[in-house]
Design a protein around this motif. Structure first.
Motif, mmCIF file in Angstrom:
data_model
loop_
_atom_site.group_PDB
_atom_site.id
_atom_site.type_symbol
_atom_site.label_atom_id
_atom_site.label_comp_id
_atom_site.label_asym_id
_atom_site.label_seq_id
_atom_site.Cartn_x
_atom_site.Cartn_y
_atom_site.Cartn_z
ATOM 1 N N VAL A 41 0.861 -1.180 0.000
ATOM 2 C CA VAL A 41 0.000 0.000 0.000
ATOM 3 C C VAL A 41 0.899 1.232 0.000
ATOM 4 C CG1 VAL A 41 -1.805 1.225 1.273
ATOM 5 C CG2 VAL A 41 -1.738 -1.289 1.310
ATOM 6 N N ASP A 42 0.593 2.194 -0.831
ATOM 7 C CA ASP A 42 1.348 3.447 -0.833
ATOM 8 C C ASP A 42 0.873 4.342 0.300
ATOM 9 O OD1 ASP A 42 2.800 2.804 -3.110
ATOM 10 O OD2 ASP A 42 1.358 3.769 -4.467
ATOM 11 N N ARG A 43 1.791 5.118 0.862
ATOM 12 C CA ARG A 43 1.356 6.114 1.829
ATOM 13 C C ARG A 43 0.445 7.108 1.095
ATOM 14 N NH1 ARG A 43 5.691 7.912 6.336
ATOM 15 N NH2 ARG A 43 5.486 5.701 6.828
ATOM 16 N N GLY A 44 -0.668 7.447 1.687
ATOM 17 C CA GLY A 44 -1.632 8.350 1.055
ATOM 18 C C GLY A 44 -2.700 7.640 0.240
ATOM 19 N N GLU A 45 -2.634 6.317 0.205
ATOM 20 C CA GLU A 45 -3.579 5.525 -0.595
ATOM 21 C C GLU A 45 -4.436 4.672 0.345
ATOM 22 O OE1 GLU A 45 -2.849 2.670 -4.464
ATOM 23 O OE2 GLU A 45 -1.642 2.202 -2.698
ATOM 24 N N ARG A 46 -5.715 4.607 0.088
ATOM 25 C CA ARG A 46 -6.561 3.696 0.863
ATOM 26 C C ARG A 46 -6.205 2.246 0.543
ATOM 27 N NH1 ARG A 46 -11.770 5.331 3.196
ATOM 28 N NH2 ARG A 46 -12.131 7.518 2.772
#
Lengths: 144, 144
Positions: free
Chosen positions: A43-48
Motif C-alpha cells: 500500500v502506498d502512503r496516502g492511498e486507501r
C-alpha cells in the motif's frame, strides 16, 4: 513524537471470474520470493487499502476488479521472508481474461482447493480461509 | 530492494462489557490529538495485529479482552492528523471495570449511539459502523 516503526502494509486480492466462481486467479511472481501468489502488493502512503487492492490487481493482471469483502488481515511476522508485512486480503470478482503485467510473469485461473503450483507467502492458508468463506460466508478466523 | 514506504499500522478495539452489551469503552487521550477514542495504538514490528489489539486494550484500560471479530480496516489518509495510519478495528468483550493507564487519562463506558464526548480520529465513523454491525452482523463497508 518519534515516528513509530510498524509492519509494512500490503493488499492482496482473491479474484474470481463472474462466469466461473469456482476459480481464482494466481500470478507467477517475477521477483523473490518466487512462486505463485494472489495479485497484490504494498500500500502506498496516502492511498486507501481498498484503492491499493484495485491498483495492484490492475497492474499485475490487467483486470478491473470489483471488491466484495475483506476476508481478513494476515499478520504472522514470518509470513513474508522480506520482513514483517501485514496484508489486508479482499475477495473480488472480475470479467474478462487476465494479462500478466508489472511484477507478474504469468497469470492463471486455478482451483483454489488444488492450485497445482507452488504458493508463496501464506497464500495457501489464505486460500483455505477463502474456501471456507465461499462455503459458509464466514471471514478468516482471528489468529494469535 | 529498497524498503517500501507504507502507511503506519494500528489496531483499535471496540470493547463491550459482557454484562451490558449496549455500552462501549472510550478512553480520554493523554497525547495529541486530544479527545476521546477507542483504546488502541500502533502495531509493533514482529507483533500480530490481534496481539497488538489485546496489548493496547490491556495497557490503556487494564482489561483482558476477548476479540470477537474484525470490524474493518480504516485507511482514509486524512483520518489521523499525525500521518497516514491504517487501523484494523476489532470488536471485543470484557469482564470487569477499566482502569485508565498508559496513554489514557480516563476510561468511560458510553452509549455508542450518543457518546457525549468529543471523538478523535474517525472514531465516530467507526462507532456508526459498529452500531450497524450490532444490529445486522454486517462488518464495515469497503470505502474507496
Amino acid at each position: 513524537m518519534t515516528a513509530p516503526v510498524t509492519p509494512l502494509l500490503a493488499a492482496d486480492v482473491i479474484i474470481r471470474p463472474q462466469s466461473a466462481p469456482d476459480r481464482v486467479l494466481l500470478i507467477q511472481r517475477r521477483n523473490p520470493p518466487h512462486g505463485w501468489a494472489l495479485p497484490g502488493g504494498f500500500v502506498d502512503r496516502g492511498e486507501r487499502v481498498e484503492a491499493a487492492a484495485l491498483r495492484e490487481a490492475r497492474e499485475e493482471t490487467g483486470l478491473e476488479v470489483a471488491l466484495e469483502a475483506l476476508l481478513g488481515c494476515y499478520s504472522d511476522p514470518a509470513r513474508d521472508p522480506r520482513g514483517h508485512t501485514v496484508s489486508a486480503v479482499y475477495v473480488a470478482t472480475a470479467r474478462g481474461e487476465p494479462r500478466a503485467g508489472d511484477d507478474a510473469r504469468d497469470a492463471r485461473w486455478v482451483d483454489p482447493a488444488d492450485p497445482g503450483v507452488p504458493l508463496a507467502f501464506d497464500h495457501a492458508l489464505i486460500l483455505g480461509d477463502y474456501l471456507r468463506y465461499r462455503a459458509t460466508g464466514e471471514v478468516a478466523p482471528l489468529r494469535f
